[in-house]
Design a protein around this motif. Structure first.
Motif, PDB file in Angstrom:
ATOM      1  N   ILE A  99     115.128  17.272  20.979  1.00  0.00           N
ATOM      2  CA  ILE A  99     116.656  17.819  21.139  1.00  0.00           C
ATOM      3  C   ILE A  99     116.448  19.418  20.299  1.00  0.00           C
ATOM      4  N   ASN A 146     117.199  22.728  18.446  1.00  0.00           N
ATOM      5  CA  ASN A 146     117.952  22.720  17.292  1.00  0.00           C
ATOM      6  C   ASN A 146     118.097  23.997  16.476  1.00  0.00           C
ATOM      7  N   ASN A 158     123.207  22.018  22.109  1.00  0.00           N
ATOM      8  CA  ASN A 158     122.155  21.078  21.693  1.00  0.00           C
ATOM      9  C   ASN A 158     122.205  20.723  20.219  1.00  0.00           C
ATOM     10  N   ARG A 209     124.296  17.958  20.149  1.00  0.00           N
ATOM     11  CA  ARG A 209     123.497  16.690  20.518  1.00  0.00           C
ATOM     12  C   ARG A 209     122.775  16.016  19.394  1.00  0.00           C
ATOM     13  N   ASN A 210     122.232  16.984  18.493  1.00  0.00           N
ATOM     14  CA  ASN A 210     121.717  16.542  17.330  1.00  0.00           C
ATOM     15  C   ASN A 210     122.531  15.682  16.461  1.00  0.00           C
ATOM     16  N   TRP A 265     123.538  12.436  17.695  1.00  0.00           N
ATOM     17  CA  TRP A 265     122.443  11.520  17.450  1.00  0.00           C
ATOM     18  C   TRP A 265     122.523  10.942  16.024  1.00  0.00           C
TER      19      TRP A 265
END
Lengths: 513, 513
Positions: A54, A56, A63, A66-67, A70
């Motif tokens: 992903i 970063n 993104n 998204r991190n 997660w």
């Protein structure tokens, strides 16, 4: 059959040396970690690859989010009460809390999930966000291999290549594995836990102070911060680090004509900004590699007796390191690395002017750019350090501007330098003899089977001053990444042995008395 | 009605001032050129755009061949006997011959069809090989406009942006238009013509000498070479140029560690190659911008009395140029440009180390690179000039290598510089008082309505020594491009007024007595 866990532990400590022979809860946690990583090591490695896939880089909002999502998902799956702290456009902080009945201490666990910018063209191992496993380091002739199947045994010399595999995503699957290992063995952490995952560390942690001020009551519950970041010692021995250097950056742009000029038609007449920049940089250090910018070293607080003593106990690894890095000599006539890290540094991190190599054309460049970073030690104020550099540039005859010069500015000044200051922060240090630090040292000793190196200050920088000054809490860095992980550069990687050792270390810390 | 053209011309010269009032064949050719470009200017401009749309960087074999085929087609369409000279993998030479009954002189017309490498990211006007018309120069706030319809009147201040629109494709449609204009008016050139289009000039004309040796008999037929290349004077006045500087290049790579290092963990200890390179470059020139490399000026032949006299007649345009380029000062305490071009120059054409700007990361770069070019004057041998630079690098304590250093070389030497030499060639000059040059000066005077500037030597470089030394023929440069065409850089362009003036000039030269 036997419900008294403590009794069982004591019993086994007296009678056995087998896999169940845990003398203390910490030893039980360590045994659990080892059993877990032998069975599930391939899955932990796969989890690191998933996370490193992903992108970063700070500013890539989608993104970065998204991190963060997660991380929230992983914490929730482990029954950690998690939340996302947001503040304007900044990258969110992921916060987690896990209270343990009867615990009398609250441990803060810090990791950053963002990574350094990438230059994909410079990567030889893989695309920066397509993690790829190698059978050993590229420099040692490593070849790509498939990811191992679940349950497979890992070779400790394997390396996973990809941005942030070392800095600083490595501790995340290791920490989650330590939690899983304890849970699988029916063990609980011995401290309340607070998880703090930052998303802007590589951009200078510009909002972490604001986040701290906004969430102060929750943060004040923490008694001791463990900063899970950075590499182990160059000798591959584990280390605990009690301070960091500060950092600040600037970019200097020197101007020639308003456009690139044909070097034949104008060469020898129009000023060449690449030469001007070279001359300027050359005035900043002397032949012995000392920075000769007026006042550069004045604010530096020299190390005290305790720090000197700790430094004296550190292994000297300079010769091996020199050989490994292909260096015949080092700066300042071979002064020790540990000594050199006690001084502020002035580093040219990048140069550019027109083109080199196949794309070089016969032009006088219109501008030449040097990007610099300064590493700071105790006593150095970031802005005041930049002031010394800027005053030096002025003393070399440059008119200093903040934006590209207009026609009137160009007409008035023969030498023009644009200086753009970047955000930074000061150094920080925690006293090495605080009682709360003793179990940390003991846990690291138990995990590795030998005492860790104790380092007064890391050469690198972390926003530790926010913990030590703003939150006013003791803070110790607990690194797991290999020192040769190419962090901040192309072909960043994590050595598998370091990932596995991290699981043990974190399990011991979660279970420290 | 009247079959005797000369008689008619003389008659008209005595009696008329109308469009048919041509006193000489040359005046008739000029009238024909003006009539042609007023009617067909838009088509000539479109032809330049078509040609500039074919990528032409040496080494791009497929596109280089497309350029050559385009030229062969254009010559053939004008009944010029054309052929493609090839030699191994080199870019082909396009050769054309047109014999004129009764002509006693053979003119060689040289153009190069290749262009400088491109850095598309640096272009603001258009993609390098997607020519685009602007209503004026970008620096003057120019906006893109559609290409004019056939027959439309052109604004002389329009600019066509694209690689090689100035250097050196501009003369091609202008020359073809001059041929077409003569043909449309029923006129013939007054000289036999030989066309030579080279495809490797920007790469240093590495094979032109071999081509000359392979086709010597045909080339020996030429009495005078006209080199259609380069820009007009900075004052926008036409000029004829009787010499050029030579050129040679080199690239210096300075080495740090075998990989980029974290500036925190290694800063102040591991050598920084960007600093080392800056120091090295700074030793090459003094504060007065004189090159202080030992022997750098020793071989230079100073200009003789004739050259000095010609130089003294040139307009001094330094102040205007300085203002136009946004420079408050120039090198060597403001010495005149014309004087500075009589000395060899040492130019840093590019610098690179790691990254600057948004992609800068806190690393100590592994290497730092400087790309340099040297412009040479009469007396300077390219290889010997590089020898002086290389000896200087050695005297600064660097071990000089030709390829990236291996581990043993790294272990043995603290400072390592890779020097890669690039091909070059010496300067050249034609005596300005040869009788065969007089009609050239007269033609340029007739075309522009005023005498051209006569320049002993251009600052730029062309492989002219191959004409003056190898072929041993007089050679004069006849430039048409605007001086502010950004040649060799991003946003190269041609000013429409220069394209139109080129048609007149070439028509007058084709018809010179």
């Amino acid at each position: 059959m036997c419900r008294n866990r403590l009794f069982l532990a004591l019993l086994l400590a007296c009678c056995g040396t087998g896999p169940l022979a845990a003398a203390t809860p910490q030893q039980a946690a360590l045994d659990a970690a080892r059993a877990f990583r032998e069975r599930h090591g391939a899955e932990v490695l796969a989890q690191l690859a998933d996370l490193a896939a992903i992108p970063n880089v700070d500013g890539d909002r989608e993104n970065i989010r998204r991190n963060a999502d997660w991380l929230v998902g992983q914490l929730a799956a482990r029954k950690v009460q998690s939340s996302l702290w947001t503040l304007g456009d900044s990258s969110p902080v992921v916060w987690g809390r896990l209270d343990v009945p009867g615990a009398t201490r609250t441990l803060g666990l810090y990791v950053h999930y963002d990574g350094q910018p990438v230059d994909p063209a410079a990567w030889k191992s893989t695309a920066p966000f397509s993690p790829r496993l190698y059978d050993r380091a590229l420099e040692a002739g490593g070849k790509p291999i498939p990811m191992p199947a679940p349950g497979a045994t890992l070779d400790p010399e394997w390396r996973l290549y990809g941005r942030s595999t070392g800095d600083d995503k490595a501790p995340i699957p290791a920490l989650l594995a330590a939690l899983d290992a304890l849970a699988a063995a029916g063990l609980s952490p011995t401290s309340n836990l607070r998880f703090l995952f930052e998303g802007e560390e590589e951009a200078g942690s510009t909002h972490l102070g604001d986040y701290f001020r906004a969430h102060r009551p929750e943060l004040d519950e923490v008694d001791l911060w463990l900063i899970l970041d950075g590499p182990v010692h160059q000798s591959r021995k584990p280390q605990l680090v009690f301070g960091v250097r500060g950092v600040v950056g600037l970019e200097i742009t020197v101007y020639g004509a308003t456009r690139p000029l044909h070097s034949g038609h104008y060469g020898n007449w129009a000023p060449n900004p690449a030469f001007e920049l070279a001359r300027l940089l050359a005035t900043m250090k002397d032949a012995e590699d000392q920075v000769v910018i007026e006042g550069f070293y004045d604010s530096t607080v020299p190390p005290g007796p305790a720090e000197r003593a700790a430094l004296a106990r550190l292994p000297v690894y300079d010769e091996e390191l020199r050989r490994e890095l292909g260096l015949a000599t080092t700066e300042a006539a071979g002064a020790l690395l540990a000594e050199r890290l006690l001084l502020p540094s002035l580093n040219v991190r990048g140069l550019s002017a027109a083109q080199t190599g196949q794309r070089a054309a016969n032009v006088i460049p219109a501008v030449a750019v040097a990007s610099l970073d300064l590493r700071l030690v105790k006593g150095n104020d970031p802005e005041k350090m930049l002031d010394t550099v800027e005053a030096h540039v002025r003393r070399q005859g440059f008119h200093v501007v903040r934006t590209d010069p207009d026609a009137a500015t160009r007409a008035a000044h023969g030498r023009i330098a644009k200086i753009v200051r970047q955000p930074g922060y000061p150094a920080a240090r925690t006293a090495m003899d605080l009682p709360i630090l003793a179990p940390v040292v003991a846990a690291a000793t138990a995990a590795a089977g030998a005492p860790p190196l104790l380092v007064p200050s890391l050469g690198g920088s972390l926003p530790l001053y926010l913990f030590t000054e703003l939150l006013a809490k003791p803070t110790v860095i607990v690194p797991i990444a290999n020192h040769d992980d190419n962090q901040h550069a192309a072909d960043e990687n994590l050595r598998v042995a370091n990932l596995l050792a991290g699981i043990d270390l974190f399990a011991a810390l979660l279970a420290m008395p």
